[in-house]
Design an enzyme around this catalytic site. Structure first.
Site, PDB file in Angstrom:
ATOM      1  CE  LYS A 167      -2.891   2.744   3.118  1.00  0.00           C
ATOM      2  NZ  LYS A 167      -3.516   2.842   4.432  1.00  0.00           N
ATOM      3  CD  GLU A 208      -5.771   8.257  11.090  1.00  0.00           C
ATOM      4  OE1 GLU A 208      -5.163   7.197  11.205  1.00  0.00           O
ATOM      5  OE2 GLU A 208      -6.294   8.614  10.024  1.00  0.00           O
TER       6      GLU A 208
END
Length: 430
Positions: free
Chosen positions: A191, A236
């Site tokens: 990723k 986050e």
């Protein structure tokens, strides 16, 4: 205001005098912030606002977080602190923002304000932070100087900024995504997060308060922050430390909100069962656990990812909670976990190399740690997402990125960046 650095000898280090006292009421906080140089950390109307600047720690390079943590620990150990409230954000506090990359040209900062206004759990306080001049009497005198608490400023209109693509136009971004997918399919990495940049120009100098207020009103469940020209609303939590308890929130996997209630529920359910998004999310959680676990005596994660609802997006989220095992400060843990797989990729070293090659610009403080730390090392840190950096010349650089995995579609990833740009573009009247 003085600057200090990690190399300062003990005898050369400034000594800070800190006094925190309860006050009746400080709501609302944002209208009391400095319009030109806002310092702010807030969620659901609670948090801290800093005014003035007593001291600034600047660092750069691969050891920027470590150097800042060491300097801060030494300063805090020397400080004369009288805290009569004892809540998170009281006593000695610095606001911080760190560059994403080791090689970034952007400076990383810890800013110690002269005055901190705070609200939490229905209580309000004021902290005064001054430089000691030597003896104890002078220290008390410095701390007792009455700095006026600003009245809330009248509401102003949001400044209008017109954004245009930065270094990488949309078609080049799609090409970069396609190249990343090729490398993932070739086994180079699992990723990589690729970001885009939008650029604009701010003309009204004192409009940032209105922009921040818009972010706070539209996205109350995010961390709304302003540090040294970096403003944003991050969903986050990178890491939070409070009296030995450690927590974090990992986000990875995104979809747009639906047009109506039924469509919205369907989108959330589809995200919760999406193999692509669940795989991307699992990589991000594994990365966070791996880096936090060595510093904790216990670390638990929510059993299944849950769907986190924001006004414009659904995210897959996992909460981590544990007990600190080695006396690390919040900045020590920031050093351990940054950059996470959620903003860099997996494996980390390869992903950092690939994103630096494919993105085509310096991220600056985008996706870097932003937050605050207190004299005990406790603090709250988010990842600088949904954000823009305002330069002294009025340039506004906004950022948004996506996690690219093997079945990512370039057009879909481009559309996701457009969704993620929405909070900051709308906050500037777009």
């Amino acid at each position: 205001m003085i600057r200090t650095d990690a190399s300062a000898h003990h005898s050369d280090r400034p000594r800070l005098v800190v006094r925190t006292e309860p006050v009746e009421e400080l709501a609302p906080l944002i209208p009391r912030a400095d319009p030109r140089h806002p310092l702010l950390w807030m969620r659901r109307g609670e948090g801290i606002v800093g005014l003035g600047e007593t001291l600034r720690i600047e660092t750069s390079g691969p050891s920027r977080i470590e150097d800042a943590a060491a300097t801060w620990t030494a300063l805090a150990a020397d400080a004369d602190i009288d805290d009569r409230v004892g809540l998170p954000g009281t006593g000695l506090v610095a606001f911080g923002a760190f560059a994403f990359a080791d090689e970034s040209a952007s400076t990383s900062v810890l800013v110690v304000p002269e005055l901190v206004l705070g609200r939490r759990e229905g209580r309000a306080w004021v902290t005064r932070i001054a430089l000691a001049t030597g003896d104890d009497e002078a220290a008390d005198a410095a701390a007792s100087v009455v700095l006026e608490i600003p009245e809330p400023a009248p509401k102003r209109r949001v400044p209008r900024v017109t954004f245009t693509p930065g270094a990488v136009p949309p078609e080049e971004y799609e090409s970069a995504v396609a190249e990343a997918v090729r490398r993932i399919d070739g086994g180079e990495l699992e990723k990589v997060v690729l970001a885009r940049q939008l650029l604009g120009e701010l003309h009204e100098e004192d409009g940032l308060r209105a922009t921040i207020n818009r972010l706070a009103e539209d996205y109350p469940d995010t961390w709304v922050y302003a540090v040294d020209g970096l403003i944003g609303a991050s969903p986050e939590t990178l890491v939070r430390v409070d009296h030995g308890t450690v927590s974090a929130r990992v986000l990875a996997g995104t979809t747009a909100r639906g047009a109506g209630e039924a469509s919205d529920r369907e989108r959330a359910a589809a995200l919760a069962h999406s193999a692509k998004d669940l795989a991307e999310h699992a990589l991000a959680v594994a990365s966070a656990v791996k880096r936090l676990a060595p510093h904790t005596a216990r670390l638990d994660t929510s059993p299944e990812p849950f769907t986190l609802q924001l006004p414009n997006l659904w995210h897959l989220a996992t909460d981590l909670k544990g007990t600190l095992g080695d006396g690390s400060s919040s900045l020590d843990l920031v050093q351990a976990v940054h950059p996470t797989a959620a903003v860099a990729g997996t494996p980390r070293r390869v992903a950092l190399h690939v994103l630096a090659e494919l993105e085509g610009f310096d991220r600056g403080r985008y996706a870097g740690p932003v937050g605050w730390i207190d004299g005990d090392g406790d603090g709250e840190w988010a990842i600088a997402l949904r954000c823009a950096q305002i330069s002294p010349d009025g340039t506004v650089a906004a950022y948004a990125g996506c996690g690219i995995v093997h079945d990512s579609e370039p057009a879909d990833e481009l559309a996701e960046t457009v969704m993620k740009f929405r909070p900051i573009v709308e906050a500037f009247g777009g």
